[in-house]
Design a protein around this motif. Structure first.
Motif, PDB file in Angstrom:
ATOM      1  N   UNK A   9       0.826  -1.198   0.000  1.00  0.00           N
ATOM      2  CA  UNK A   9       0.000   0.000   0.000  1.00  0.00           C
ATOM      3  C   UNK A   9       0.868   1.259   0.000  1.00  0.00           C
ATOM      4  N   UNK A  10       0.698   2.074  -1.051  1.00  0.00           N
ATOM      5  CA  UNK A  10       1.331   3.391  -1.160  1.00  0.00           C
ATOM      6  C   UNK A  10       2.835   3.329  -0.881  1.00  0.00           C
ATOM      7  N   UNK A  11       3.506   2.339  -1.478  1.00  0.00           N
ATOM      8  CA  UNK A  11       4.941   2.123  -1.247  1.00  0.00           C
ATOM      9  C   UNK A  11       5.767   3.251  -1.868  1.00  0.00           C
ATOM     10  N   UNK A  12       6.600   3.862  -1.033  1.00  0.00           N
ATOM     11  CA  UNK A  12       7.499   4.912  -1.508  1.00  0.00           C
ATOM     12  C   UNK A  12       8.942   4.534  -1.143  1.00  0.00           C
ATOM     13  N   UNK A  13       9.819   4.688  -2.104  1.00  0.00           N
ATOM     14  CA  UNK A  13      11.217   4.303  -1.905  1.00  0.00           C
ATOM     15  C   UNK A  13      12.103   5.430  -2.401  1.00  0.00           C
ATOM     16  N   UNK A  14      13.149   5.749  -1.622  1.00  0.00           N
ATOM     17  CA  UNK A  14      14.040   6.845  -1.982  1.00  0.00           C
ATOM     18  C   UNK A  14      15.497   6.414  -1.991  1.00  0.00           C
ATOM     19  N   UNK A  15      16.341   7.317  -2.447  1.00  0.00           N
ATOM     20  CA  UNK A  15      17.783   7.077  -2.484  1.00  0.00           C
ATOM     21  C   UNK A  15      18.506   8.413  -2.426  1.00  0.00           C
ATOM     22  N   UNK A  16      19.763   8.348  -2.025  1.00  0.00           N
ATOM     23  CA  UNK A  16      20.608   9.545  -2.018  1.00  0.00           C
ATOM     24  C   UNK A  16      21.476   9.535  -3.264  1.00  0.00           C
ATOM     25  N   UNK A  26      18.511  13.770  -1.527  1.00  0.00           N
ATOM     26  CA  UNK A  26      17.613  12.620  -1.594  1.00  0.00           C
ATOM     27  C   UNK A  26      16.596  12.793  -2.718  1.00  0.00           C
ATOM     28  N   UNK A  27      16.305  11.677  -3.384  1.00  0.00           N
ATOM     29  CA  UNK A  27      15.260  11.678  -4.399  1.00  0.00           C
ATOM     30  C   UNK A  27      14.320  10.509  -4.133  1.00  0.00           C
ATOM     31  N   UNK A  28      13.107  10.568  -4.669  1.00  0.00           N
ATOM     32  CA  UNK A  28      12.161   9.466  -4.562  1.00  0.00           C
ATOM     33  C   UNK A  28      12.178   8.691  -5.869  1.00  0.00           C
ATOM     34  N   UNK A  29      12.356   7.381  -5.800  1.00  0.00           N
ATOM     35  CA  UNK A  29      12.464   6.580  -7.027  1.00  0.00           C
ATOM     36  C   UNK A  29      11.261   5.657  -7.239  1.00  0.00           C
ATOM     37  N   UNK A  30      10.456   5.424  -6.213  1.00  0.00           N
ATOM     38  CA  UNK A  30       9.176   4.731  -6.351  1.00  0.00           C
ATOM     39  C   UNK A  30       8.129   5.595  -5.671  1.00  0.00           C
ATOM     40  N   UNK A  31       7.041   5.887  -6.404  1.00  0.00           N
ATOM     41  CA  UNK A  31       6.100   6.919  -5.965  1.00  0.00           C
ATOM     42  C   UNK A  31       4.719   6.341  -5.661  1.00  0.00           C
ATOM     43  N   UNK A  67      22.037   1.490  -0.863  1.00  0.00           N
ATOM     44  CA  UNK A  67      21.668   2.756  -0.248  1.00  0.00           C
ATOM     45  C   UNK A  67      20.224   3.150  -0.451  1.00  0.00           C
ATOM     46  N   UNK A  68      19.445   2.286  -1.096  1.00  0.00           N
ATOM     47  CA  UNK A  68      18.021   2.573  -1.304  1.00  0.00           C
ATOM     48  C   UNK A  68      17.275   2.400   0.024  1.00  0.00           C
ATOM     49  N   UNK A  69      16.317   3.314   0.291  1.00  0.00           N
ATOM     50  CA  UNK A  69      15.579   3.283   1.560  1.00  0.00           C
ATOM     51  C   UNK A  69      14.088   3.293   1.295  1.00  0.00           C
ATOM     52  N   UNK A  70      13.356   2.434   2.024  1.00  0.00           N
ATOM     53  CA  UNK A  70      11.892   2.455   1.970  1.00  0.00           C
ATOM     54  C   UNK A  70      11.431   3.607   2.860  1.00  0.00           C
ATOM     55  N   UNK A  71      10.822   4.615   2.253  1.00  0.00           N
ATOM     56  CA  UNK A  71      10.514   5.861   2.970  1.00  0.00           C
ATOM     57  C   UNK A  71       9.048   6.009   3.351  1.00  0.00           C
ATOM     58  N   UNK A  72       8.181   5.148   2.835  1.00  0.00           N
ATOM     59  CA  UNK A  72       6.775   5.286   3.183  1.00  0.00           C
ATOM     60  C   UNK A  72       5.949   4.121   2.686  1.00  0.00           C
ATOM     61  N   UNK A  73       4.736   4.007   3.237  1.00  0.00           N
ATOM     62  CA  UNK A  73       3.821   2.959   2.808  1.00  0.00           C
ATOM     63  C   UNK A  73       3.875   1.733   3.706  1.00  0.00           C
ATOM     64  N   UNK A  74       3.176   0.702   3.274  1.00  0.00           N
ATOM     65  CA  UNK A  74       3.078  -0.539   4.037  1.00  0.00           C
ATOM     66  C   UNK A  74       3.326  -1.734   3.115  1.00  0.00           C
ATOM     67  N   UNK A  75       3.990  -2.755   3.659  1.00  0.00           N
ATOM     68  CA  UNK A  75       4.172  -4.021   2.951  1.00  0.00           C
ATOM     69  C   UNK A  75       3.722  -5.133   3.889  1.00  0.00           C
TER      70      UNK A  75
END
Length: 545
Positions: A9-16, A26-31, A67-75
């Motif tokens: 649900x609403x998975x957001x993933x970012x990276x530096x 930082x940028x968001x790579x999955x929106x 270095x990818x980080x899960x920044x939001x949402x639920x799994x």
């Protein structure tokens, strides 16, 4: 437990990112991606490189690489949000409830350990089975996956089995702990079409037999159509379209999905050959130093000006070896090579500069074919200076003309390879080859590492340049869709020999020899049920023999 095993649900993933000359940011790579997956079902994730497919797949293990980080949402996996789990719980999840099959089995297996030890390791460490039980289960999986000598193949080391067999061993490794979810990350991309068929069917049958849920990640829509129940199309971290496989294949709604479905729709009209070929390979036989068997056997082919000869066959058939002989990197034992009306010296270093200039090569991996410390301008400018003595403003002008020809334009001369996409890197390699004003270019699998849409653009560019420059191409590939799109003539190779040769219309018309028939029938079609049809046809033929 609910049939819905995975809920994202609403998975957001970012990276530096660390841009040259700028501060890291930082940028968001999955929106905000969402989907459900039931037990026994397969969801295909498809899209070009950078779309976020593998990143999303790994997020179902609460893992971010590089270095990818899960920044939001639920799994949610098995009724719990794993993003809230402690490290110990995640260790039990990974390799237990959720397992992973990578693109390159050869790079993933430890070469110093036997296959059985590696296939059973996770199942034993997770406490699912004793060693004896795990080994018994591994043998059962080897049988289900159609591996030869299933009782003893586990006693071999990874280098002692073929690429297709090792990929199936990795599937056995993922299934051995009885997981609830398997993430297949491009498991057949590096395989020949003939091997790919066997691995795809083995994966599909294993999923059906074990009832696991699966994510199948790929950039090939024809492949994912054979194994998936539903498909999610991704682009630059966004979900473009999500639906049943039938709907995505037969009735795509979004423009990007429609482009993926229609890829490789190049209409290349076969040209009549000129009277005199630019390259004539005559009775070439060759072997590698230190071996006592021939890897090329009495090969005869011709390439005509302004035309494309496609050399096709599975890995180990001799395609790239033929290119090495033509370029003088591997001197032939027997035979002769005539180029532009003159005999080529078998050894490259003995060839005059004019021979080197007129015969150029574009390599499969643009990443390794360019010096990462040189700018695009320097890379393209070197042959201009070496062959024509261009310097200063004249060289800069010609570099820009070449960049315009490959449709990159202004602003690229000062960039480094790391600042380019995969397709842009391959275009720079094309420009470097064109800078020498060659009569012929050998293209060695130049689109196999690219996404379908990017590869389509490269093929159209090459055909356009061929019309402008009247350059001949010897195009090495195992992709029959590419052959159909660009070739004027075709040489089919098998175990070092040319088994079928002629114009495209002749080679692709029946009756076929057994090997060419196998190759052509193994090219995945964008049609539901195609895989089962092919396997059923082969079983009937085998029973008839």
């Amino acid at each position: 437990m609910s049939d819905t095993f995975v809920k994202v649900r609403d998975l957001k993933i970012g990276a530096t990112v660390y841009p040259p000359g700028e501060k890291p940011h930082d940028i968001e790579i999955v929106h905000g991606v969402s989907f459900d997956l039931e037990k026994g079902k397969v969801l295909g994730l498809i899209g070009e490189s950078g779309a976020g497919k593998s990143t999303i797949g790994l997020a179902t293990m609460a893992y971010g690489r590089g270095g990818v980080k899960i920044t939001g949402g639920e799994v949610w996996v098995n009724g719990r949000d794993i993003l809230q789990s402690r490290l110990g719980d995640l260790r039990r999840l990974r390799g237990g409830e959720v397992t992973y099959v990578s693109q390159s089995a050869a790079a993933s297996f430890n070469p110093a350990k036997k296959i059985m030890e590696q296939v059973t390791e996770a199942a034993i460490k997770q406490g699912k089975f004793s060693r004896r039980e795990a080994e018994r289960r591994a043998v059962d999986l080897f049988k289900k996956l159609g591996l030869p000598d299933p009782e003893h193949i586990g006693d071999r080391f990874p280098h002692q089995v073929s690429g297709g067999q090792l990929q199936r061993c990795m599937t056995a490794l993922a299934l051995c702990p009885e997981p609830d979810l398997v993430v297949f990350d491009e498991p057949t991309t590096a395989l020949d079409v003939t091997t790919q068929i066997d691995v795809l069917m083995a994966i599909k049958e294993a999923i059906a037999a074990t009832g696991v849920a699966a994510l199948y990640i790929t950039h090939d829509l024809a492949v994912v159509a054979q194994v998936s129940d539903d498909i999610m199309v991704l682009k630059m971290g966004d979900m473009v379209e999500y639906g049943t496989t039938d709907q995505i294949i037969n009735n795509p709604q979004e423009e990007y999905t429609q482009a993926l479905v229609s890829v490789r729709s190049i209409d290349h009209e076969e040209k009549q050959p000129s009277p005199e070929p630019v390259l004539r390979v005559e009775n070439i036989t060759a072997r590698y130093r230190g071996t006592n068997f021939d890897v090329l056997k009495n090969v005869n082919v011709e390439v005509h000006p302004g035309q494309t000869l496609a050399v096709v066959g599975e890995s180990g058939s001799g395609k790239s070896t033929l290119a090495r002989v033509i370029t003088g990197l591997l001197p032939q034992r027997e035979g002769n090579i005539r180029f532009a009306g003159r005999d080529l010296d078998p050894v490259m270093k003995n060839r005059p500069r004019e021979d080197l200039r007129e015969l150029q090569m574009i390599y499969q991996m643009a990443d390794t074919a360019m010096n990462p410390r040189q700018t695009v301008g320097t890379i393209i400018g070197r042959p201009l200076e070496f062959y024509f003595g261009l310097k200063g403003k004249a060289k800069q002008t010609r570099i820009q003309e070449l960049l315009d020809e490959i449709e990159l334009g202004e602003g690229f001369q000062d960039r480094y390879p790391a600042e380019l996409s995969g397709g842009q890197k391959q275009r720079v390699c094309i420009a470097r080859a064109l800078a020498a004003k060659p009569r012929m270019i050998i293209c060695d699998e130049v689109t196999s590492a690219l996404d379908p849409l990017v590869a389509d653009g490269i093929l159209k560019l090459l055909l356009n340049l061929q019309k402008i420059e009247d350059v001949a191409f010897l195009f090495i590939t195992h992709d029959l869709a590419t052959v159909k799109a660009i070739a004027d003539s075709i040489a089919v190779m098998y175990q070092g020999e040319v088994v079928r040769y002629g114009t495209k219309s002749d080679v692709l018309a029946p009756p076929f020899d057994d090997y060419t028939d196998l190759l052509l029938s193994s090219v995945p079609e964008m049609k539901l049920g195609w895989l089962e049809e092919v396997i059923a046809h082969r079983k009937m033929e085998s029973a008839g023999n």
